[in-house]
Design a protein around this motif. Sequence first.
Motif, PDB file in Angstrom:
ATOM      1  N   THR A 190     -31.941  47.239   4.756  1.00 14.14           N
ATOM      2  CA  THR A 190     -31.106  46.331   5.553  1.00 14.14           C
ATOM      3  C   THR A 190     -29.644  46.438   5.131  1.00 14.14           C
ATOM      4  OG1 THR A 190     -32.985  44.847   5.770  1.00 14.14           O
ATOM      5  CG2 THR A 190     -30.816  43.939   6.228  1.00 14.14           C
ATOM      6  N   LEU A 191     -29.433  46.499   3.816  1.00 12.05           N
ATOM      7  CA  LEU A 191     -28.049  46.606   3.315  1.00 12.05           C
ATOM      8  C   LEU A 191     -27.418  47.911   3.752  1.00 12.05           C
ATOM      9  CD1 LEU A 191     -28.496  45.200  -0.299  1.00 12.05           C
ATOM     10  CD2 LEU A 191     -27.337  44.109   1.624  1.00 12.05           C
ATOM     11  N   ILE A 192     -28.236  48.979   3.765  1.00  9.58           N
ATOM     12  CA  ILE A 192     -27.684  50.282   4.175  1.00  9.58           C
ATOM     13  C   ILE A 192     -27.233  50.246   5.617  1.00  9.58           C
ATOM     14  CG2 ILE A 192     -28.315  52.690   4.627  1.00  9.58           C
ATOM     15  CD1 ILE A 192     -30.049  52.565   2.165  1.00  9.58           C
ATOM     16  N   VAL A 193     -28.119  49.641   6.454  1.00 10.31           N
ATOM     17  CA  VAL A 193     -27.767  49.598   7.888  1.00 10.31           C
ATOM     18  C   VAL A 193     -26.533  48.742   8.114  1.00 10.31           C
ATOM     19  CG1 VAL A 193     -28.583  48.851  10.128  1.00 10.31           C
ATOM     20  CG2 VAL A 193     -30.111  50.080   8.609  1.00 10.31           C
ATOM     21  N   ALA A 194     -26.561  47.578   7.438  1.00 14.51           N
ATOM     22  CA  ALA A 194     -25.406  46.673   7.630  1.00 14.51           C
ATOM     23  C   ALA A 194     -24.134  47.290   7.088  1.00 14.51           C
ATOM     24  CB  ALA A 194     -25.694  45.341   6.938  1.00 14.51           C
ATOM     25  N   PRO A 215     -15.337  51.564   7.707  1.00 11.64           N
ATOM     26  CA  PRO A 215     -14.248  52.043   8.592  1.00 11.64           C
ATOM     27  C   PRO A 215     -14.222  53.553   8.657  1.00 11.64           C
ATOM     28  CG  PRO A 215     -13.351  51.259   6.531  1.00 11.64           C
ATOM     29  CD  PRO A 215     -14.787  50.894   6.523  1.00 11.64           C
ATOM     30  N   TYR A 216     -14.817  54.238   7.674  1.00 10.80           N
ATOM     31  CA  TYR A 216     -14.794  55.703   7.672  1.00 10.80           C
ATOM     32  C   TYR A 216     -16.003  56.295   8.370  1.00 10.80           C
ATOM     33  CZ  TYR A 216     -11.127  54.949   4.216  1.00 10.80           C
ATOM     34  OH  TYR A 216     -10.014  54.532   3.581  1.00 10.80           O
ATOM     35  N   PHE A 217     -16.891  55.438   8.807  1.00 11.36           N
ATOM     36  CA  PHE A 217     -18.091  55.909   9.494  1.00 11.36           C
ATOM     37  C   PHE A 217     -17.694  56.434  10.854  1.00 11.36           C
ATOM     38  CE2 PHE A 217     -22.553  56.211   9.732  1.00 11.36           C
ATOM     39  CZ  PHE A 217     -22.895  56.051  11.056  1.00 11.36           C
ATOM     40  N   ALA A 218     -17.945  57.659  11.124  1.00 11.05           N
ATOM     41  CA  ALA A 218     -17.479  58.287  12.369  1.00 11.05           C
ATOM     42  C   ALA A 218     -18.231  57.728  13.546  1.00 11.05           C
ATOM     43  CB  ALA A 218     -17.662  59.800  12.286  1.00 11.05           C
ATOM     44  N   SER A 219     -17.559  57.301  14.546  1.00  8.54           N
ATOM     45  CA  SER A 219     -18.186  56.815  15.766  1.00  8.54           C
ATOM     46  C   SER A 219     -18.631  57.976  16.603  1.00  8.54           C
ATOM     47  CB  SER A 219     -17.226  55.927  16.546  1.00  8.54           C
ATOM     48  OG  SER A 219     -16.091  56.671  16.955  1.00  8.54           O
ATOM     49  N   GLN A 220     -19.623  57.744  17.407  1.00  2.00           N
ATOM     50  CA  GLN A 220     -20.178  58.773  18.277  1.00  2.00           C
ATOM     51  C   GLN A 220     -20.133  58.294  19.717  1.00  2.00           C
ATOM     52  OE1 GLN A 220     -24.048  59.767  16.904  1.00  2.00           O
ATOM     53  NE2 GLN A 220     -23.364  60.307  14.805  1.00  2.00           N
ATOM     54  N   GLN A 238     -25.920  52.331  18.037  1.00  2.00           N
ATOM     55  CA  GLN A 238     -27.131  51.668  18.507  1.00  2.00           C
ATOM     56  C   GLN A 238     -28.387  52.390  18.030  1.00  2.00           C
ATOM     57  OE1 GLN A 238     -27.165  48.807  20.120  1.00  2.00           O
ATOM     58  NE2 GLN A 238     -29.417  48.775  19.972  1.00  2.00           N
ATOM     59  N   ALA A 239     -28.349  53.723  17.966  1.00  2.00           N
ATOM     60  CA  ALA A 239     -29.523  54.485  17.536  1.00  2.00           C
ATOM     61  C   ALA A 239     -29.822  54.217  16.072  1.00  2.00           C
ATOM     62  CB  ALA A 239     -29.295  55.988  17.771  1.00  2.00           C
ATOM     63  N   ALA A 251     -36.614  49.577  12.987  1.00  2.00           N
ATOM     64  CA  ALA A 251     -37.968  50.121  13.031  1.00  2.00           C
ATOM     65  C   ALA A 251     -38.523  50.293  11.626  1.00  2.00           C
ATOM     66  CB  ALA A 251     -37.987  51.459  13.779  1.00  2.00           C
ATOM     67  N   ARG A 252     -37.627  50.770  10.713  1.00  2.00           N
ATOM     68  CA  ARG A 252     -38.085  50.945   9.331  1.00  2.00           C
ATOM     69  C   ARG A 252     -38.415  49.597   8.683  1.00  2.00           C
ATOM     70  NH1 ARG A 252     -33.758  55.485   7.118  1.00  2.00           N
ATOM     71  NH2 ARG A 252     -34.634  57.259   8.296  1.00  2.00           N
ATOM     72  N   ILE A 253     -37.510  48.632   8.982  1.00  2.00           N
ATOM     73  CA  ILE A 253     -37.775  47.299   8.415  1.00  2.00           C
ATOM     74  C   ILE A 253     -39.079  46.729   8.966  1.00  2.00           C
ATOM     75  CG2 ILE A 253     -36.949  44.897   8.362  1.00  2.00           C
ATOM     76  CD1 ILE A 253     -34.118  46.048   8.311  1.00  2.00           C
ATOM     77  N   SER A 254     -39.306  46.922  10.239  1.00  2.00           N
ATOM     78  CA  SER A 254     -40.536  46.421  10.853  1.00  2.00           C
ATOM     79  C   SER A 254     -41.763  47.087  10.232  1.00  2.00           C
ATOM     80  CB  SER A 254     -40.501  46.680  12.362  1.00  2.00           C
ATOM     81  OG  SER A 254     -41.723  46.273  12.963  1.00  2.00           O
ATOM     82  N   GLU A 255     -41.664  48.428   9.984  1.00  2.00           N
ATOM     83  CA  GLU A 255     -42.784  49.138   9.390  1.00  2.00           C
ATOM     84  C   GLU A 255     -43.048  48.660   7.965  1.00  2.00           C
ATOM     85  OE1 GLU A 255     -45.914  51.772   8.726  1.00  2.00           O
ATOM     86  OE2 GLU A 255     -44.983  50.995  10.565  1.00  2.00           O
ATOM     87  N   LEU A 256     -41.925  48.474   7.202  1.00  2.00           N
ATOM     88  CA  LEU A 256     -42.104  47.988   5.835  1.00  2.00           C
ATOM     89  C   LEU A 256     -42.703  46.585   5.816  1.00  2.00           C
ATOM     90  CD1 LEU A 256     -38.777  49.242   4.200  1.00  2.00           C
ATOM     91  CD2 LEU A 256     -41.084  50.113   3.795  1.00  2.00           C
ATOM     92  N   SER A 257     -42.271  45.738   6.749  1.00  2.00           N
ATOM     93  CA  SER A 257     -42.834  44.383   6.827  1.00  2.00           C
ATOM     94  C   SER A 257     -44.324  44.425   7.171  1.00  2.00           C
ATOM     95  CB  SER A 257     -42.072  43.561   7.871  1.00  2.00           C
ATOM     96  OG  SER A 257     -40.715  43.423   7.513  1.00  2.00           O
ATOM     97  N   ARG A 258     -44.687  45.344   8.060  1.00  2.00           N
ATOM     98  CA  ARG A 258     -46.099  45.476   8.420  1.00  2.00           C
ATOM     99  C   ARG A 258     -46.929  45.889   7.217  1.00  2.00           C
ATOM    100  NH1 ARG A 258     -49.739  49.183   9.773  1.00  2.00           N
ATOM    101  NH2 ARG A 258     -48.273  50.875   9.322  1.00  2.00           N
ATOM    102  N   ARG A 259     -46.394  46.831   6.414  1.00  2.00           N
ATOM    103  CA  ARG A 259     -47.129  47.285   5.225  1.00  2.00           C
ATOM    104  C   ARG A 259     -47.241  46.163   4.189  1.00  2.00           C
ATOM    105  NH1 ARG A 259     -44.810  53.422   4.120  1.00  2.00           N
ATOM    106  NH2 ARG A 259     -45.467  54.303   6.132  1.00  2.00           N
ATOM    107  N   VAL A 260     -46.154  45.386   4.081  1.00  2.00           N
ATOM    108  CA  VAL A 260     -46.210  44.245   3.156  1.00  2.00           C
ATOM    109  C   VAL A 260     -47.288  43.260   3.585  1.00  2.00           C
ATOM    110  CG1 VAL A 260     -44.952  42.205   2.340  1.00  2.00           C
ATOM    111  CG2 VAL A 260     -43.830  44.446   2.354  1.00  2.00           C
TER     112      VAL A 260
END
Length: 279
Positions: free
Chosen positions: A18-22, A28-33, A43-44, A51-60
């Motif tokens: 979550t921290l990585i995504v946020a 500011p240096y993240f290149a926009s597409q 958005q992608a 999706a990863r968070i949802s999968e990890l929550s499901r496994r938990v």
Amino acid sequence: MNCLLNHRCITTLAAFATLIVAGCSQNPYFASQAGAPWGAPNQAQVSMGEARISELSRRVQLLDDDNRQLQTQLAQSEQQTQVYRDESELLRRQLADMSSQVQSNAIAAREAESKVRGIQASTQIRGNAAITPNTNLSQMASRLNLGGIPVQQDGEVIRIVVPSDQLFQPGSGQLHPQASSTLDPIAAQLRSLFPRNRIGIEGYTDNGPLYGGAVSSSHQLTAAQTAAVLDLLTRRSGMPADQLFTVAQGSNNPRQSNQTAAGRSANRRIELVIYPENF
């Protein structure tokens, strides 16, 4: 423990993702597409993180479910183990009770066998062989000279009454050292006058309590005493073992009242019973 560590690890990974995504969405240096505005999240990438968070929550959640099932199974196993322990203890007590009952039955069987032998000795037929009665029993008994030991006619039998106090240690089947001086003269006259007659060794005692020792009942006491007399008459005095048998009467058939010391003393006795039948 492993389930708990897996849960913590997955939770940490989910938070880190979550921290990585946020963080990436605010860099500011993240290149926009595709012409996205500067600093706007892709958005992608957001969808992939979710999706990863949802999968990890499901496994938990799956790990939590597994952990609860394991805890339930562990509780059931502990409960079943306690049931087995209780059943094992019950079986142990039942086996101990059965062992005690078997010993009691064995003692009762031996006493009953002794009584049966005494009854059989007075019958006219033993097995398939006829027994010849001795018609001169009373005449022969009159020739007994036992120095103060009572000799009594009792129907068809003759009874020689020997006080147990002259033969045994108090309340035991152990013969006094001087017991042989009482029994040896009796045995000598029995061998001489009644060499073929059946002779019973009957043991009697009073109804007093027994303290300590190797016996716990009056029947056990008289069984031990008659066995000791039988051993002395056969091994020391040379009387045939086939001629003798023992009967343990316990406190049955008292000669006098057990209410007095003299009466109790008279009831403690060994009776040598001479039968008219031959062996």
